[in-house]
Design a protein around this motif. Structure first.
Motif, PDB file in Angstrom:
ATOM      1  N   ALA A 195       0.662  -1.137  -0.073  1.00  0.00           N
ATOM      2  CA  ALA A 195      -0.049   0.016   0.063  1.00  0.00           C
ATOM      3  C   ALA A 195       0.914   1.173   0.052  1.00  0.00           C
ATOM      4  CB  ALA A 195      -0.813  -0.131   1.344  1.00  0.00           C
ATOM      5  N   ARG A 196       0.349   2.422  -0.531  1.00  0.00           N
ATOM      6  CA  ARG A 196       1.147   3.400  -0.609  1.00  0.00           C
ATOM      7  C   ARG A 196       1.115   4.168   0.987  1.00  0.00           C
ATOM      8  NH1 ARG A 196       0.891   9.071  -1.357  1.00  0.00           N
ATOM      9  NH2 ARG A 196       1.640   9.984  -3.320  1.00  0.00           N
ATOM     10  N   THR A 197       2.640   4.731   0.991  1.00  0.00           N
ATOM     11  CA  THR A 197       2.605   5.224   2.551  1.00  0.00           C
ATOM     12  C   THR A 197       2.063   6.639   2.240  1.00  0.00           C
ATOM     13  OG1 THR A 197       4.789   5.875   1.845  1.00  0.00           O
ATOM     14  CG2 THR A 197       4.648   3.955   2.920  1.00  0.00           C
ATOM     15  N   GLN A 198       1.676   7.096   3.510  1.00  0.00           N
ATOM     16  CA  GLN A 198       1.113   8.302   3.569  1.00  0.00           C
ATOM     17  C   GLN A 198       2.110   9.819   2.802  1.00  0.00           C
ATOM     18  OE1 GLN A 198       0.343  10.285   7.589  1.00  0.00           O
ATOM     19  NE2 GLN A 198      -1.561  11.214   6.876  1.00  0.00           N
ATOM     20  N   LYS A 199       3.270   9.667   3.197  1.00  0.00           N
ATOM     21  CA  LYS A 199       4.227  11.185   2.861  1.00  0.00           C
ATOM     22  C   LYS A 199       4.848  10.827   1.427  1.00  0.00           C
ATOM     23  CE  LYS A 199       4.034  13.028   7.653  1.00  0.00           C
ATOM     24  NZ  LYS A 199       4.801  13.627   8.624  1.00  0.00           N
ATOM     25  N   GLU A 200       4.849   9.704   1.095  1.00  0.00           N
ATOM     26  CA  GLU A 200       5.604   9.555  -0.323  1.00  0.00           C
ATOM     27  C   GLU A 200       5.012  10.260  -1.355  1.00  0.00           C
ATOM     28  OE1 GLU A 200       4.189   5.825  -2.707  1.00  0.00           O
ATOM     29  OE2 GLU A 200       4.938   5.113  -0.622  1.00  0.00           O
ATOM     30  N   ILE A 201       5.904  10.994  -2.270  1.00  0.00           N
ATOM     31  CA  ILE A 201       5.713  11.685  -3.589  1.00  0.00           C
ATOM     32  C   ILE A 201       5.941  10.877  -4.814  1.00  0.00           C
ATOM     33  CG2 ILE A 201       6.058  13.786  -4.861  1.00  0.00           C
ATOM     34  CD1 ILE A 201       6.493  15.151  -2.160  1.00  0.00           C
ATOM     35  N   GLY A 202       5.156  10.385  -5.460  1.00  0.00           N
ATOM     36  CA  GLY A 202       5.182   9.764  -6.513  1.00  0.00           C
ATOM     37  C   GLY A 202       5.524  10.319  -7.935  1.00  0.00           C
ATOM     38  N   PHE A 203       6.230   9.616  -8.832  1.00  0.00           N
ATOM     39  CA  PHE A 203       6.616  10.180  -9.847  1.00  0.00           C
ATOM     40  C   PHE A 203       6.551   9.152 -11.213  1.00  0.00           C
ATOM     41  CE2 PHE A 203       8.988  12.677  -7.264  1.00  0.00           C
ATOM     42  CZ  PHE A 203       9.411  14.082  -7.687  1.00  0.00           C
ATOM     43  N   GLU A 204       5.849   9.308 -12.197  1.00  0.00           N
ATOM     44  CA  GLU A 204       5.584   8.527 -13.170  1.00  0.00           C
ATOM     45  C   GLU A 204       6.062   9.168 -14.435  1.00  0.00           C
ATOM     46  OE1 GLU A 204       2.833   9.078 -11.063  1.00  0.00           O
ATOM     47  OE2 GLU A 204       3.738   7.104 -10.113  1.00  0.00           O
ATOM     48  N   THR A 205       6.860   8.753 -15.463  1.00  0.00           N
ATOM     49  CA  THR A 205       7.395   9.345 -16.549  1.00  0.00           C
ATOM     50  C   THR A 205       7.020   8.707 -17.781  1.00  0.00           C
ATOM     51  OG1 THR A 205       9.513   9.653 -15.450  1.00  0.00           O
ATOM     52  CG2 THR A 205       9.554   9.679 -17.538  1.00  0.00           C
ATOM     53  N   ILE A 206       6.607   9.282 -18.760  1.00  0.00           N
ATOM     54  CA  ILE A 206       6.322   8.942 -20.329  1.00  0.00           C
ATOM     55  C   ILE A 206       7.054   9.705 -21.239  1.00  0.00           C
ATOM     56  CG2 ILE A 206       4.337   9.055 -22.023  1.00  0.00           C
ATOM     57  CD1 ILE A 206       2.295   9.312 -19.733  1.00  0.00           C
ATOM     58  N   ARG A 207       7.723   8.783 -22.099  1.00  0.00           N
ATOM     59  CA  ARG A 207       8.655   9.220 -23.195  1.00  0.00           C
ATOM     60  C   ARG A 207       8.089   8.863 -24.381  1.00  0.00           C
ATOM     61  NH1 ARG A 207       9.685  11.998 -20.003  1.00  0.00           N
ATOM     62  NH2 ARG A 207      11.628  12.312 -18.767  1.00  0.00           N
ATOM     63  N   ALA A 208       7.468   9.563 -25.343  1.00  0.00           N
ATOM     64  CA  ALA A 208       6.811   9.190 -26.562  1.00  0.00           C
ATOM     65  C   ALA A 208       6.771  10.407 -27.499  1.00  0.00           C
ATOM     66  CB  ALA A 208       5.431   8.939 -26.459  1.00  0.00           C
ATOM     67  N   GLY A 209       6.880  10.054 -28.693  1.00  0.00           N
ATOM     68  CA  GLY A 209       6.636  10.890 -29.999  1.00  0.00           C
ATOM     69  C   GLY A 209       7.538  12.311 -29.573  1.00  0.00           C
ATOM     70  N   ASP A 210       6.483  13.348 -29.940  1.00  0.00           N
ATOM     71  CA  ASP A 210       7.115  14.551 -30.057  1.00  0.00           C
ATOM     72  C   ASP A 210       6.582  15.555 -29.098  1.00  0.00           C
ATOM     73  OD1 ASP A 210       4.510  15.127 -31.003  1.00  0.00           O
ATOM     74  OD2 ASP A 210       5.321  15.843 -32.927  1.00  0.00           O
ATOM     75  N   VAL A 211       6.362  14.934 -27.820  1.00  0.00           N
ATOM     76  CA  VAL A 211       5.556  15.702 -26.836  1.00  0.00           C
ATOM     77  C   VAL A 211       6.627  16.666 -26.211  1.00  0.00           C
ATOM     78  CG1 VAL A 211       4.803  15.391 -24.610  1.00  0.00           C
ATOM     79  CG2 VAL A 211       4.256  13.698 -26.161  1.00  0.00           C
ATOM     80  N   VAL A 212       6.242  17.921 -26.504  1.00  0.00           N
ATOM     81  CA  VAL A 212       7.230  19.108 -25.869  1.00  0.00           C
ATOM     82  C   VAL A 212       7.295  19.166 -24.359  1.00  0.00           C
ATOM     83  CG1 VAL A 212       7.446  21.596 -25.644  1.00  0.00           C
ATOM     84  CG2 VAL A 212       6.669  20.397 -27.711  1.00  0.00           C
ATOM     85  N   GLY A 213       6.385  18.847 -23.713  1.00  0.00           N
ATOM     86  CA  GLY A 213       6.470  18.744 -22.119  1.00  0.00           C
ATOM     87  C   GLY A 213       4.842  18.963 -21.625  1.00  0.00           C
ATOM     88  N   GLU A 214       4.648  17.779 -20.791  1.00  0.00           N
ATOM     89  CA  GLU A 214       3.413  18.064 -20.075  1.00  0.00           C
ATOM     90  C   GLU A 214       3.572  17.480 -18.500  1.00  0.00           C
ATOM     91  OE1 GLU A 214       0.380  15.921 -21.879  1.00  0.00           O
ATOM     92  OE2 GLU A 214       0.567  17.035 -23.822  1.00  0.00           O
ATOM     93  N   HIS A 215       3.085  18.212 -17.683  1.00  0.00           N
ATOM     94  CA  HIS A 215       3.153  18.019 -16.156  1.00  0.00           C
ATOM     95  C   HIS A 215       1.854  17.971 -15.380  1.00  0.00           C
ATOM     96  CE1 HIS A 215       7.261  19.093 -17.416  1.00  0.00           C
ATOM     97  NE2 HIS A 215       7.784  18.294 -16.579  1.00  0.00           N
ATOM     98  N   SER A 216       1.518  17.194 -14.611  1.00  0.00           N
ATOM     99  CA  SER A 216       0.537  16.948 -13.827  1.00  0.00           C
ATOM    100  C   SER A 216       0.699  16.580 -12.628  1.00  0.00           C
ATOM    101  CB  SER A 216      -0.635  16.057 -14.515  1.00  0.00           C
ATOM    102  OG  SER A 216      -1.764  15.856 -13.817  1.00  0.00           O
ATOM    103  N   VAL A 217       0.207  17.491 -11.529  1.00  0.00           N
ATOM    104  CA  VAL A 217       0.419  17.006 -10.138  1.00  0.00           C
ATOM    105  C   VAL A 217      -0.916  16.718  -9.561  1.00  0.00           C
ATOM    106  CG1 VAL A 217       1.336  17.943  -7.944  1.00  0.00           C
ATOM    107  CG2 VAL A 217       2.362  18.457 -10.052  1.00  0.00           C
TER     108      VAL A 217
END
Length: 266
Positions: A195-217
């Protein structure tokens, strides 16, 4: 302010030359290429596709040391540190948009900033830097009751992961929550992670095509989710911000600055 652009024939370099050409209060003083480039000697404006500017591209900073006041650098960590040391030695300002610097390399950049003014930011976009301010505010209000996840996507050619912008977003949120990102960051998940711990901050990465840059928190808890999102559709966004930073550096004393300083968001 006379601006020098290094990596002038690259995708970012061409955008930077165009942004300098379109901006008030700055002028292109120099354009630097790799020494082996066949474009050395060509007009920088023609390289960028904006027409003749009367600035011949050169092979090194030494070749144009008297032609610029501030260097804009979006290259690689090793080259950036070399360029920063050169600028410090010759009393030139530098705007650094290079990502992927280690803590040791950042410390070296801070040493250069003791002798000349440096603006260093993982993302020069005005919108991204406003987003950082929003993230700090959201984290302070929401506190530990909300899980934090950061999802970022970039083009297939990007070499560092997570992006410097995603890491900075994580740092801002962690600071607002009184956490140390080095201790609470989780980079991707696979298998039986528990299970996810309460205080962790997770990062997920996507690398594809010609995406200039997208960030979602994501700030998520049972019953609701808040998403703060920034999407870049053109590198010109970053180029304009870098040129704004270069102009802002006029008359500034030696020191380390970031885009929050440039935009007066502190």
């Amino acid at each position: 302010m006379r601006v020098a652009v290094i990596g002038a024939s690259g995708r970012m370099g061409k955008n930077l030359i165009t942004a300098v050409n379109n901006a008030d209060g700055v002028t292109l003083g120099a354009a630097i290429l790799k020494p082996a480039s066949s474009l050395v000697g060509a007009d920088a404006g023609e390289i960028a596709g904006v027409g003749k500017l009367g600035v011949a591209a050169v092979a090194s900073l030494v070749d144009c040391v008297n032609d610029f006041d501030v260097l804009i650098d979006f290259t690689t960590p090793a080259l950036t540190l070399s360029n920063a040391a050169f600028c410090a030695e010759h009393h030139k300002a530098i705007v650094v948009g290079t990502t992927g610097l280690t803590d040791h390399e950042k410390a070296e950049l801070n040493e250069a900033a003791k002798r000349s003014p440096v603006v260093f930011a993982p993302n020069m976009s005005v919108g991204v830097n406003l987003t950082l301010k929003l993230l700090a505010t959201a984290a302070e209000i929401l506190g530990d009751d909300y899980d934090v996840e950061i999802v970022e996507a970039h083009h297939r050619h990007k070499v560092d992961s997570p992006s410097g912008t995603a890491l900075r977003m994580g740092e801002v949120v962690a600071e607002a929550l009184g956490r140390d990102l080095k201790e609470c960051a989780v980079y991707g998940r696979e298998g039986q992670t528990g299970a996810r711990t309460q205080k962790e901050i997770g990062f997920e990465t996507i690398r594809a095509g010609d995406v200039v840059g997208e960030h979602s928190v994501w700030f998520a808890t049972e019953g609701e989710r808040i998403e703060i999102v920034h999407k870049a559709s053109s590198r010109m966004t970053f180029a304009k911000g870098a040129v704004r930073a270069a102009s802002w550096l006029a008359g500034k004393p030696a020191g380390m600055y970031d885009m929050q300083d440039v935009l007066n968001l502190k």
